[in-house]
Write an enzyme that holds these catalytic residues in place. Structure first.
Site, short mmCIF file in Angstrom:
data_model
loop_
_atom_site.label_atom_id
_atom_site.label_comp_id
_atom_site.label_asym_id
_atom_site.label_seq_id
_atom_site.Cartn_x
_atom_site.Cartn_y
_atom_site.Cartn_z
N GLU A 81 0.80 -1.22 0.00
CA GLU A 81 0.00 0.00 0.00
C GLU A 81 0.84 1.27 0.00
O GLU A 81 0.32 2.37 -0.25
CB GLU A 81 -0.93 0.01 1.22
CG GLU A 81 -2.05 -1.03 1.12
CD GLU A 81 -2.95 -1.05 2.34
OE1 GLU A 81 -2.50 -0.60 3.42
OE2 GLU A 81 -4.09 -1.52 2.22
N GLU A 112 6.45 -22.22 7.45
CA GLU A 112 7.01 -21.40 8.53
C GLU A 112 8.04 -22.14 9.37
O GLU A 112 8.67 -21.56 10.24
CB GLU A 112 5.91 -20.88 9.43
CG GLU A 112 5.21 -21.93 10.26
CD GLU A 112 4.20 -21.32 11.23
OE1 GLU A 112 4.33 -21.61 12.43
OE2 GLU A 112 3.33 -20.57 10.79
#
Length: 272
Positions: A81, A112
């Protein structure tokens, strides 16, 4: 050893017997605790913002986020953004998620759990000591994140973290730990809830404050926003109208000629 806050049992029982109204009110009551927890650690966030601004401004550094699952998605979201909002290139703030971009939409099994993978992912960006890395993990125990910040720190990078447990292995691995202890989740251990909300808020604070300190906002206006759609063009026109006291047609003409709100204000010497 104390149980991690993020794993503690919910403050509520029998969720499946609650009415819709009760569910929503109780979730909202828990969410109200998030900004209170953040307020307590603003000095920690401030320290990290200041060193990040220094690295980017003085050493041409970059800010990297790494995370897995919800935490990784939030980092990628915040990074993505910044170019449209502040007009920076997409290599100033970079978000990486365990498992790669496919993990943004679908969980990647065991992604992960590899404590070497984050550093391998970061190497693709030629990361170096001028850059800053922040690891995001609600539990503070995610191997992908801990391995990444450890290797980064060994290589001279400034390292920070956002986590929702105090004194976690992740916090101990970085120079600038940001610990947002929001308490047990409404649904036990569902860290996409308060923990995720707190991470999003702090990421907003970090990236927005960094961009403002780097001069990417004038007054209170996004003068460098990318004019990538009609809504943003209209927003730019309205900024020019409000600041320069001109009509819509004049503002639209100026924006079309100058290509950005900042350029209009600069060339026409407004107070901004």
């Amino acid at each position: 050893m104390n149980q991690k806050t993020t794993e503690q049992s919910s403050n509520y029982e029998d969720l499946d017997k609650m009415s819709t109204s009760e569910l929503l009110k109780n979730i909202n009551a828990e969410d109200k605790k998030v900004p209170e927890a953040i307020e307590k650690i603003i000095p920690k966030i401030e320290e990290f913002v200041n060193i990040t601004v220094s690295k980017i401004a003085e050493e041409n550094g970059r800010l990297f986020y790494i995370g897995a699952g919800t935490s990784g998605r939030l980092g990628v979201l915040d990074a993505s953004e910044c170019p449209p909002t502040f007009g920076v290139s997409d290599d100033v703030i970079i978000g990486l998620i365990a498992g790669g971009d496919v993990a943004l939409r679908k969980a990647v099994e065991n992604a992960e759990d590899n404590d070497n993978q984050a550093w391998e992912d970061l190497q693709k960006f030629n990361i170096d000591k001028n850059d800053v890395l922040i690891g995001i993990a609600a539990s503070g125990t995610t191997p992908y994140v801990i391995g990444g910040v450890k290797r980064a720190r060994e290589n001279g990078l400034v390292t920070g973290c956002i986590t929702n447990n105090a004194n976690s292995p992740l916090s101990k691995a970085v120079e600038f730990p940001i610990e947002i202890v929001v308490g047990p989740e409404f649904v036990t251990s569902s860290t996409r809830m308060k923990s995720g909300t707190s991470q999003k808020l702090v990421l907003n604070m970090i990236s927005t404050a960094v961009m403002i300190k780097l001069g990417r906002v004038k007054g209170n206006k996004m003068v460098d926003m990318q004019l990538s759609n009609n809504k943003l063009v209209d927003r730019g026109i309205r900024m020019i109208m409000a600041e320069m006291y001109v009509d819509h047609a004049t503002a639209a003409k100026l924006l079309k000629e100058h290509k950005s709100v900042r350029a209009v204000f600069r060339d026409h010497k407004t107070n901004l």
